[in-house]
Enzyme design. Structure first.
Site, PDB file in Angstrom:
ATOM      1  N   GLU A 194       0.805  -1.225   0.000  1.00 34.49           N
ATOM      2  CA  GLU A 194       0.000   0.000   0.000  1.00 34.49           C
ATOM      3  C   GLU A 194       0.835   1.271   0.000  1.00 34.49           C
ATOM      4  O   GLU A 194       0.546   2.210  -0.742  1.00 34.49           O
ATOM      5  CB  GLU A 194      -0.944   0.029   1.212  1.00 34.49           C
ATOM      6  CG  GLU A 194      -2.194  -0.813   1.060  1.00 34.49           C
ATOM      7  CD  GLU A 194      -1.970  -2.274   1.369  1.00 34.49           C
ATOM      8  OE1 GLU A 194      -0.869  -2.622   1.866  1.00 34.49           O
ATOM      9  OE2 GLU A 194      -2.878  -3.090   1.125  1.00 34.49           O
ATOM     10  N   HIS A 263      -9.997  -4.643  10.989  1.00 31.80           N
ATOM     11  CA  HIS A 263     -10.638  -4.460   9.688  1.00 31.80           C
ATOM     12  C   HIS A 263     -11.944  -3.685   9.786  1.00 31.80           C
ATOM     13  O   HIS A 263     -12.751  -3.729   8.870  1.00 31.80           O
ATOM     14  CB  HIS A 263     -10.921  -5.816   9.028  1.00 31.80           C
ATOM     15  CG  HIS A 263      -9.703  -6.474   8.463  1.00 31.80           C
ATOM     16  ND1 HIS A 263      -8.689  -6.966   9.244  1.00 31.80           N
ATOM     17  CD2 HIS A 263      -9.327  -6.715   7.182  1.00 31.80           C
ATOM     18  CE1 HIS A 263      -7.759  -7.489   8.472  1.00 31.80           C
ATOM     19  NE2 HIS A 263      -8.112  -7.348   7.225  1.00 31.80           N
TER      20      HIS A 263
END
Lengths: 460, 335
Positions: A194, A263
């Site tokens: 990322e 998450h």
């Protein structure tokens, strides 16, 4: 001409120091880079180097002197051809910039508060499409893909990159079919990296492209935070307007279901704080499509916060060639006179459900969907609150430093006299997201909490 | 001053050699002046000088073509001068004035020039490495034959995002030259104490990126390696140059210099100075006389003094500038 050697500032905060030791004496020849003296600052003893070449004509400040102010002449350097007669020392050079800054402060304009572009017109309850437009039912997922595909057809510099966006057809199937239509040059599978691909995306935007960077979820964007904030958001300002990062960072944000603490986080309030970013967090499919098209065309970095639970929900979407929704214009989903409920993204599900149930009890709520958080259509909130005199905000994010707490402060500052009750912020609970189904449900904001809050502010 | 004799016969003309001398001297004198203005309180905050490393950017700029891009860290003054940015604009940015490249809003570490394809000036160690790969990505996407020089230091070479960028640059054959300016110290931590590899460029092997070490105190060696790297990058994708150089001054202006000896610095200055080396070449080869070089020195001194005057005289930015350039209203046109 003789040169005055001044007491140097050797750190960003140094104002005075001790001239600990001279390493040269009068009559010594020095060249640029030679160490002249050791100077003690509050932090360390530092070496002070010569800048110019010449002969030390006179030492003005003896070693061991303490509290020598920055810019005090400490020695005189004679250049080639100078004589000792040239040593007319003058008063220390004034640090003009600082004096000037002080006087400027006095006439600084009153704090303007915000750099956000204001909406062209505040929200109203009329639809965003012309009367008579054909509507079709579409899921948020389909609307998002259509929005991206239309913009990719329109501008060949638009491309999509991220994990599993191409051959896998999107981890959440948002990019389904895009690889087939646009090819591997424009729909690019990245490694799981990322920070790296966010940086490459920003660099590509500097270089004139219009990247759409997909994060499989925004939880992973924390790895890329530096590139988003420091590189994408700030470069236009730091370059004096020469270059910036016209691009979109998008992906699902907030809690999905049963995926636990790492998450399940809503980043709305984090990104909303950053000048230089625009932040969209839509609820309905038509807004997903219209705001995505606006985001791709926007010449600034846009954070586009989606929601996994909403991906599969269907809404009316206008069947138009080029449907866009402007940033900074809220949508009034329901008009009412008793209370204003402000929300955005999936929070709208709770807000609308609560409004329906409250209506059965005779309480008419006005429900405002902000759609974008930066710019934020505070004008529409204020206009509504001045009518209803009460406000409840709804979001899934945490309470401290929430979007709702910002809205509350705006209402307090701009519409204090109109309030008949304190504003209540309905938020997610102040805990990491638990895994157990019952705990997770309780950790999120609930429709009942919104109903209770409305009753509290309406004293019902 | 005795300079080490370059090992290779120079493959450049006397005029080119004189230009390198001039460009390196401009950087050195400019940086000395910046140090002086810092000491006077005219430059604030962090200020990282490039003195000692001049041959790196001057050598690589000699290998670049018009339209090629460059991006670097916060030690960026040398890169800007070497790619032809105006010393007045650079110095005025250091003093935070209206005439600076970023209208005074960027400062020493954050400067840009669309016109000269200089993409900053970045304050976060190694952030410029993926950004540089992204610039190269845009050139590859447009298939325009341009390359990007992404400069970073030996300290940045230990950041994870460098290797994320290496991986994608190799996968996608991005036309990028990763330039490791190895000045041997990451702030105050020597390479030996911070970096597991003795030869940092060899880390590229893990990604299939070729590279080499280069003597960064020899401008001609840098130029030659740069030409090879550029040719590779234009055709076959990324290349790594680890340029071994040395910074004479502290990491920033507030560096107490406790991590190395004064003798070590003096030895480099005496024996390996890149400007002295070119000076010797010019004189020994009878390409220039002492008077010719004195004339260059004088010209540089004038340019640098003028930049300092400009930087002092340029007004502070108008207070309205606080609120400009936060959002673009239209897409910036590419230079």
């Amino acid at each position: 001409m003789a040169i005055e050697i001044l007491m140097p500032a050797l750190s960003p905060t140094m104002e005075e120091g001790t001239l600990a030791k001279w390493l040269v004496k009068e009559g010594d020849t020095v060249s640029s880079g030679d160490i002249l003296a050791e100077i003690e600052t509050d932090k360390a003893t530092m070496e002070f180097e010569a800048v110019d070449e010449g002969t030390i004509g006179k030492i003005l400040i003896a070693e061991g002197s303490e509290g020598v102010k920055v810019n005090t002449p400490i020695a005189v350097l004679l250049e080639e051809g100078d004589s000792a007669d040239d040593m007319n020392t003058s008063a220390p050079a004034k640090a003009e910039s600082k004096d000037q800054a002080a006087s400027d402060d006095a006439k600084a304009p009153a704090a303007q508060g915000h750099s956000q572009p204001k909406p062209a017109a505040p929200a109203d309850a009329t639809p965003d499409w012309p009367e008579g437009t054909t509507l079709k039912q579409q899921t948020v997922r389909e609307a998002l893909r259509d929005g991206m595909a239309e913009e990719m057809r329109r501008d060949e510099n638009v491309f999509l990159m991220g994990e599993e966006v191409a051959e896998y057809q999107g981890a959440y199937k948002i990019s389904q079919g895009l690889l087939d239509e646009f090819g591997a040059k424009r729909v690019i599978d990245t490694p799981i990296t990322e920070h790296g691909f966010a940086g490459i995306g920003v660099g590509a935007a500097f270089g004139g492209l219009r990247p759409i960077v997909e994060f499989m979820t925004f939880n992973f964007a924390m790895q890329a935070m530096d590139q988003i904030i420091n590189s994408a958001a700030k470069t236009l300002y730091m370059s004096g307007g020469q270059m910036g990062a016209p691009m979109v960072f998008r992906g699902p944000n907030g809690a999905a279901a049963r995926v636990g603490a790492q998450h399940s986080q809503d980043y709305a309030a984090w990104f909303m704080q950053i000048p230089g970013l625009k932040v969209a967090m839509p609820y309905s499919a038509s807004d997903y499509k219209g705001l995505m098209k606006t985001a791709i065309r926007d010449p600034n970095p846009v954070i586009f916060l989606e929601n996994e639970i909403l991906y599969g929900r269907s809404f009316d979407v206008p069947d138009m060639d080029d449907y866009t929704v402007p940033f900074g214009k809220a949508r009034i989903w329901r008009e009412g006179s008793d209370v204003t409920i402000v929300s955005f993204g999936i929070g709208m599900s709770y807000a609308l459900e609560a409004a329906d149930k409250l209506a059965e009890e005779g309480i008419e709520a006005e429900v405002i969907d902000l759609r974008t958080l930066r710019p934020m259509d505070t004008e529409s909130i204020l206009r509504s609150v001045k009518k209803t005199n009460r406000c409840v905000t709804v979001e899934e994010g945490w309470p401290q430093g929430s979007v709702g707490s910002y809205i509350s402060s705006v209402i307090m500052q701009e519409a204090f006299d109109y309030l008949d009750a304190p504003v209540i912020n309905c938020t997610g609970k102040d805990v990491p997201m638990p895994y157990a189904a019952n705990l997770e449900k309780h950790a999120l904001v609930t429709t009942n909490e919104v109903i209770e809050a409305v009753k509290k502010v309406t004293y019902k | 001053m005795a300079a080490k004799k370059p090992t290779k016969k120079p493959n450049v003309s006397a005029e080119e050699l004189k230009a390198y001398y001039r460009d390196m001297l401009l950087i050195r004198r400019f940086e000395e002046k910046a140090g002086q203005l810092y000491g006077m309180g005219l430059i604030g905050g962090f200020c990282h000088l490039y003195i000692g490393q001049e041959a790196v950017v001057v050598g690589l700029e000699a290998a670049a073509e018009e339209g090629d891009k460059r991006i670097t860290s916060y030690r960026d003054h040398g890169h800007m001068l070497a790619c032809g940015m105006d010393p007045n604009g650079v110095m005025a940015e250091l003093t935070g004035r209206e005439g600076g490249y970023s209208k005074g809003k960027g400062g020493s570490m954050h400067m840009f020039s669309k016109e000269k394809h200089f993409y900053g000036g970045h304050g976060i160690v190694a952030a410029q490495v993926p950004l540089g790969a992204g610039l190269a990505f845009s050139d590859k996407y447009k298939d325009n034959g341009r390359v990007t020089f992404a400069y970073f230091g030996d300290g940045a070479a230990n950041q994870g995002q460098v290797y994320e960028a290496f991986n994608m640059a190799a996968l996608w054959k991005l036309p990028c030259i990763f330039v490791i300016e190895n000045n041997q110290y990451a702030m105050g931590t020597s390479q030996q104490r911070s970096t597991s590899s003795a030869e940092i460029y060899e880390r590229g092997k893990a990604f299939g990126i070729p590279g080499e070490a280069v003597d960064g105190m020899d401008v001609l060696a840098v130029k030659e390696a740069g030409e090879k790297a550029v040719a590779h990058a234009r055709k076959d994708g990324p290349y790594i140059l680890e340029i071994k150089t040395y910074r004479y001054r502290g990491h920033s202006m507030s560096d107490p210099a406790k991590y190395r000896t004064r003798e070590e610095v003096q030895k480099m200055r005496d024996e390996r100075d890149p400007i002295e080396a070119v000076r010797s070449l010019l004189l020994q080869g009878n390409h220039a006389t002492e008077d010719d070089l004195k004339a260059i020195d004088k010209e540089i001194k004038k340019v640098v003094n003028e930049s300092a005057e400009f930087a002092k005289d340029s007004p502070e930015p108008h207070l309205d500038e606080l609120w400009t350039d936060i959002y673009a209203t239209e897409v910036p046109q590419e230079a």
